[in-house]
Design a protein around this motif. Sequence first.
Motif, mmCIF file in Angstrom:
data_model
loop_
_atom_site.group_PDB
_atom_site.id
_atom_site.type_symbol
_atom_site.label_atom_id
_atom_site.label_comp_id
_atom_site.label_asym_id
_atom_site.label_seq_id
_atom_site.Cartn_x
_atom_site.Cartn_y
_atom_site.Cartn_z
ATOM 1 N N GLN A 38 0.818 -1.214 0.000
ATOM 2 C CA GLN A 38 0.000 0.000 0.000
ATOM 3 C C GLN A 38 0.854 1.266 0.000
ATOM 4 O O GLN A 38 0.322 2.377 0.055
ATOM 5 C CB GLN A 38 -0.947 0.017 1.211
ATOM 6 C CG GLN A 38 -2.093 -0.972 1.106
ATOM 7 C CD GLN A 38 -1.655 -2.401 1.350
ATOM 8 O OE1 GLN A 38 -0.878 -2.674 2.260
ATOM 9 N NE2 GLN A 38 -2.128 -3.313 0.527
ATOM 10 N N GLY A 39 2.164 1.113 -0.038
ATOM 11 C CA GLY A 39 3.045 2.286 -0.063
ATOM 12 C C GLY A 39 3.396 2.835 1.299
ATOM 13 O O GLY A 39 3.885 3.954 1.419
ATOM 14 N N PRO A 70 8.339 6.720 -6.184
ATOM 15 C CA PRO A 70 6.964 6.508 -6.645
ATOM 16 C C PRO A 70 6.182 5.459 -5.855
ATOM 17 O O PRO A 70 4.959 5.557 -5.740
ATOM 18 C CB PRO A 70 7.128 6.090 -8.103
ATOM 19 C CG PRO A 70 8.547 5.696 -8.258
ATOM 20 C CD PRO A 70 9.327 6.416 -7.208
ATOM 21 N N GLU A 71 6.868 4.489 -5.274
ATOM 22 C CA GLU A 71 6.170 3.420 -4.566
ATOM 23 C C GLU A 71 5.840 3.761 -3.119
ATOM 24 O O GLU A 71 5.162 2.999 -2.440
ATOM 25 C CB GLU A 71 6.969 2.111 -4.641
ATOM 26 C CG GLU A 71 8.349 2.164 -4.036
ATOM 27 C CD GLU A 71 9.460 2.515 -5.031
ATOM 28 O OE1 GLU A 71 9.359 3.552 -5.717
ATOM 29 O OE2 GLU A 71 10.420 1.744 -5.104
ATOM 30 N N VAL A 72 6.274 4.931 -2.640
ATOM 31 C CA VAL A 72 6.049 5.316 -1.240
ATOM 32 C C VAL A 72 4.936 6.357 -1.157
ATOM 33 O O VAL A 72 5.000 7.400 -1.797
ATOM 34 C CB VAL A 72 7.340 5.865 -0.599
ATOM 35 C CG1 VAL A 72 7.066 6.375 0.821
ATOM 36 C CG2 VAL A 72 8.423 4.796 -0.589
ATOM 37 N N LYS A 73 3.925 6.053 -0.339
ATOM 38 C CA LYS A 73 2.810 6.978 -0.129
ATOM 39 C C LYS A 73 2.946 7.719 1.200
ATOM 40 O O LYS A 73 2.592 8.886 1.300
ATOM 41 C CB LYS A 73 1.471 6.233 -0.151
ATOM 42 C CG LYS A 73 1.228 5.450 -1.413
ATOM 43 C CD LYS A 73 1.160 6.344 -2.634
ATOM 44 C CE LYS A 73 0.968 5.527 -3.897
ATOM 45 N NZ LYS A 73 1.874 5.876 -4.963
ATOM 46 N N ASP A 74 3.416 7.020 2.246
ATOM 47 C CA ASP A 74 3.608 7.659 3.540
ATOM 48 C C ASP A 74 4.774 6.989 4.251
ATOM 49 O O ASP A 74 5.174 5.884 3.900
ATOM 50 C CB ASP A 74 2.333 7.590 4.394
ATOM 51 C CG ASP A 74 1.931 6.176 4.723
ATOM 52 O OD1 ASP A 74 2.368 5.674 5.774
ATOM 53 O OD2 ASP A 74 1.191 5.557 3.927
ATOM 54 N N VAL A 75 5.323 7.707 5.236
ATOM 55 C CA VAL A 75 6.517 7.239 5.941
ATOM 56 C C VAL A 75 6.261 7.262 7.444
ATOM 57 O O VAL A 75 5.760 8.243 7.984
ATOM 58 C CB VAL A 75 7.738 8.131 5.605
ATOM 59 C CG1 VAL A 75 8.948 7.723 6.421
ATOM 60 C CG2 VAL A 75 8.034 8.087 4.112
ATOM 61 N N GLU A 76 6.621 6.173 8.083
ATOM 62 C CA GLU A 76 6.586 6.065 9.540
ATOM 63 C C GLU A 76 8.027 5.865 10.011
ATOM 64 O O GLU A 76 8.752 5.029 9.453
ATOM 65 C CB GLU A 76 5.736 4.871 9.950
ATOM 66 C CG GLU A 76 5.741 4.572 11.429
ATOM 67 C CD GLU A 76 4.975 3.300 11.766
ATOM 68 O OE1 GLU A 76 5.172 2.795 12.883
ATOM 69 O OE2 GLU A 76 4.203 2.805 10.919
ATOM 70 N N ILE A 77 8.427 6.629 11.006
ATOM 71 C CA ILE A 77 9.779 6.497 11.546
ATOM 72 C C ILE A 77 9.693 5.804 12.898
ATOM 73 O O ILE A 77 9.028 6.286 13.810
ATOM 74 C CB ILE A 77 10.474 7.857 11.644
ATOM 75 C CG1 ILE A 77 10.602 8.460 10.237
ATOM 76 C CG2 ILE A 77 11.838 7.718 12.326
ATOM 77 C CD1 ILE A 77 11.128 9.868 10.198
ATOM 78 N N ASN A 78 10.360 4.673 12.968
ATOM 79 C CA ASN A 78 10.413 3.875 14.192
ATOM 80 C C ASN A 78 11.774 4.150 14.840
ATOM 81 O O ASN A 78 12.789 3.622 14.396
ATOM 82 C CB ASN A 78 10.245 2.393 13.838
ATOM 83 C CG ASN A 78 10.299 1.493 15.048
ATOM 84 O OD1 ASN A 78 10.041 1.925 16.163
ATOM 85 N ND2 ASN A 78 10.646 0.245 14.821
ATOM 86 N N LEU A 79 11.776 4.998 15.854
ATOM 87 C CA LEU A 79 13.011 5.390 16.535
ATOM 88 C C LEU A 79 13.318 4.380 17.634
ATOM 89 O O LEU A 79 12.489 4.171 18.521
ATOM 90 C CB LEU A 79 12.855 6.799 17.106
ATOM 91 C CG LEU A 79 14.099 7.513 17.572
ATOM 92 C CD1 LEU A 79 15.123 7.647 16.450
ATOM 93 C CD2 LEU A 79 13.731 8.881 18.103
ATOM 94 N N VAL A 80 14.474 3.743 17.553
ATOM 95 C CA VAL A 80 14.855 2.710 18.523
ATOM 96 C C VAL A 80 16.191 3.069 19.175
ATOM 97 O O VAL A 80 16.982 3.825 18.615
ATOM 98 C CB VAL A 80 14.948 1.317 17.859
ATOM 99 C CG1 VAL A 80 13.596 0.900 17.287
ATOM 100 C CG2 VAL A 80 16.014 1.288 16.776
ATOM 101 N N TRP A 81 16.419 2.494 20.340
ATOM 102 C CA TRP A 81 17.676 2.731 21.065
ATOM 103 C C TRP A 81 18.485 1.456 21.232
ATOM 104 O O TRP A 81 19.558 1.466 21.805
ATOM 105 C CB TRP A 81 17.385 3.391 22.414
ATOM 106 C CG TRP A 81 16.660 4.684 22.212
ATOM 107 C CD1 TRP A 81 15.342 4.918 22.460
ATOM 108 C CD2 TRP A 81 17.175 5.889 21.658
ATOM 109 N NE1 TRP A 81 15.020 6.208 22.100
ATOM 110 C CE2 TRP A 81 16.126 6.826 21.608
ATOM 111 C CE3 TRP A 81 18.434 6.275 21.188
ATOM 112 C CZ2 TRP A 81 16.285 8.120 21.118
ATOM 113 C CZ3 TRP A 81 18.593 7.570 20.694
ATOM 114 C CH2 TRP A 81 17.527 8.474 20.669
ATOM 115 N N GLU A 82 17.952 0.346 20.744
ATOM 116 C CA GLU A 82 18.659 -0.935 20.757
ATOM 117 C C GLU A 82 18.661 -1.486 19.350
ATOM 118 O O GLU A 82 17.585 -1.584 18.750
ATOM 119 C CB GLU A 82 17.976 -1.922 21.708
ATOM 120 C CG GLU A 82 18.057 -1.532 23.166
ATOM 121 C CD GLU A 82 19.461 -1.605 23.736
ATOM 122 O OE1 GLU A 82 20.256 -2.436 23.264
ATOM 123 O OE2 GLU A 82 19.763 -0.815 24.639
#
Length: 100
Positions: A38-39, A70-82
């Motif tokens: 779904q992008g 073109p294949e990306v509709k939205d971006v989620e950033i998963n911030l991790v510390w490990e």
Amino acid sequence: MATFKETGIAALQDVIDPELGVDIVSLGLIYDVTNDDQGHCVVTMTLTMMGCPLTDVLANGITDALTALPEVKDVEINLVWEPAWSIARMSRAARLTLGV
């Protein structure tokens, strides 16, 4: 044909940490980049330190770089510390540029 991870990493090489003048991939901040049918793109990353004042600047740069694909509709950033970030995660070129 390149995988999405390879394409995403290549796009993120254009995102420069404004304090250090080095891209976030070479700094070793990016752990993973995925995209579903779904992008929806998820970036798993860390920062050099908690409370980094550039978090929003980097997030905006990441979103801009990936939504240009073109294949990306939205971006989620998963911030991790490990695993924790260390200088060892930096590329050789980044270490030379920063003198470490």
